[in-house]
Write a protein that holds these residues in place. Sequence first.
Motif, PDB file in Angstrom:
ATOM      1  N   UNK A 139       0.868  -1.184   0.000  1.00 50.12           N
ATOM      2  CA  UNK A 139       0.000   0.000   0.000  1.00 50.12           C
ATOM      3  C   UNK A 139       0.905   1.234   0.000  1.00 50.12           C
ATOM      4  N   UNK A 140       0.690   2.113  -0.954  1.00 54.02           N
ATOM      5  CA  UNK A 140       1.516   3.316  -1.066  1.00 54.02           C
ATOM      6  C   UNK A 140       0.654   4.529  -0.736  1.00 54.02           C
ATOM      7  N   UNK A 141       1.010   5.242   0.327  1.00 48.83           N
ATOM      8  CA  UNK A 141       0.278   6.458   0.682  1.00 48.83           C
ATOM      9  C   UNK A 141       0.961   7.614  -0.049  1.00 48.83           C
ATOM     10  N   UNK A 170       1.723  -5.448   7.752  1.00 47.76           N
ATOM     11  CA  UNK A 170       2.933  -5.075   8.511  1.00 47.76           C
ATOM     12  C   UNK A 170       4.133  -4.920   7.559  1.00 47.76           C
ATOM     13  N   UNK A 171       4.777  -3.770   7.642  1.00 47.09           N
ATOM     14  CA  UNK A 171       5.897  -3.442   6.740  1.00 47.09           C
ATOM     15  C   UNK A 171       5.513  -3.569   5.262  1.00 47.09           C
ATOM     16  N   UNK A 172       4.237  -3.353   4.989  1.00 47.58           N
ATOM     17  CA  UNK A 172       3.774  -3.387   3.589  1.00 47.58           C
ATOM     18  C   UNK A 172       2.948  -2.137   3.256  1.00 47.58           C
ATOM     19  N   UNK A 173       3.114  -1.101   4.095  1.00 46.59           N
ATOM     20  CA  UNK A 173       2.512   0.206   3.801  1.00 46.59           C
ATOM     21  C   UNK A 173       3.654   1.216   3.836  1.00 46.59           C
ATOM     22  N   UNK A 174       3.774   2.037   2.771  1.00 46.35           N
ATOM     23  CA  UNK A 174       4.790   3.093   2.794  1.00 46.35           C
ATOM     24  C   UNK A 174       4.129   4.449   2.595  1.00 46.35           C
ATOM     25  N   UNK A 175       4.817   5.464   3.116  1.00 46.60           N
ATOM     26  CA  UNK A 175       4.286   6.829   3.045  1.00 46.60           C
ATOM     27  C   UNK A 175       5.390   7.776   2.585  1.00 46.60           C
ATOM     28  N   UNK A 176       5.002   8.814   1.864  1.00 51.28           N
ATOM     29  CA  UNK A 176       5.967   9.878   1.531  1.00 51.28           C
ATOM     30  C   UNK A 176       5.642  11.075   2.416  1.00 51.28           C
ATOM     31  N   UNK A 177       6.665  11.565   3.118  1.00 49.41           N
ATOM     32  CA  UNK A 177       6.475  12.730   3.987  1.00 49.41           C
ATOM     33  C   UNK A 177       7.405  13.853   3.504  1.00 49.41           C
ATOM     34  N   UNK A 178       6.887  15.096   3.414  1.00 44.90           N
ATOM     35  CA  UNK A 178       7.691  16.161   2.812  1.00 44.90           C
ATOM     36  C   UNK A 178       8.644  16.880   3.759  1.00 44.90           C
TER      37      UNK A 178
END
Length: 207
Positions: free
Chosen positions: A85-87, A103-111
């Motif tokens: 899952x890509x946020x 678990x450890x299969x969701x990533x997020x980009x934070x600016x």
Amino acid sequence: MLKLAVLVSGGGTNLQAIIDAIENGAITNAKIELVISNNKNAFALERAARSGIPARCISPRDYNSREQFEEELLETLLERQVDLVVLAGCLVVIPEKMVDAFKNRIINIHPSLIPSFCGTGYYGLKVHEEALRRGVKITGATVHFVDKGTDTGPIILQKAVEVQPEDTPASLQLRVMQEAEWKILPRAIDLIANGRVEVRDGRTVIR
Ligand code: GRF
């Protein structure tokens, strides 16, 4: 082939960077299975449609309770057998149940460069306003795994961006997207899709 779900709320420029990277071969071994937006007016939905990617809106407004909304979100991801899952500019707080299921299969980009300018309340322009207020000379972006905290999961990639003296929050936001976010988010997906990211003791190891 890693099946991605990309969760969005707004313009979807990070989604576009992923679509482009898959098309031009910068991301291999991955495909976007589904785009989900909590906002039916998100331009990201239009971007998905233009690229022929299945997309749907799952909005808390359309459910009687937060639980029902969260259930639908999780069920959809499980039904489509999503691997990652890509946020990508997703403003929904991810339910704990989903963090457990992925678990450890969701990533997020934070600016920003975590741990600066992150945590509760730090999203969108606010992050860049605070960076300018503090007067940092370097900011950037971070891709990280999502755990039950806010911006606390294992860091995968970071990229620094210089702050310019004449920057406004909007100009800084744009430069951070162009120079960092649109590069490291596709790069992180490619690394994961090719089995190069491992989580050990709360930190990532990249091979
Ligand atoms: C980006 O700055 C992202 O880091 C933040 O929201 C913005 C999303 O932009 N969380 P977009 O929808 O990908 O254009």
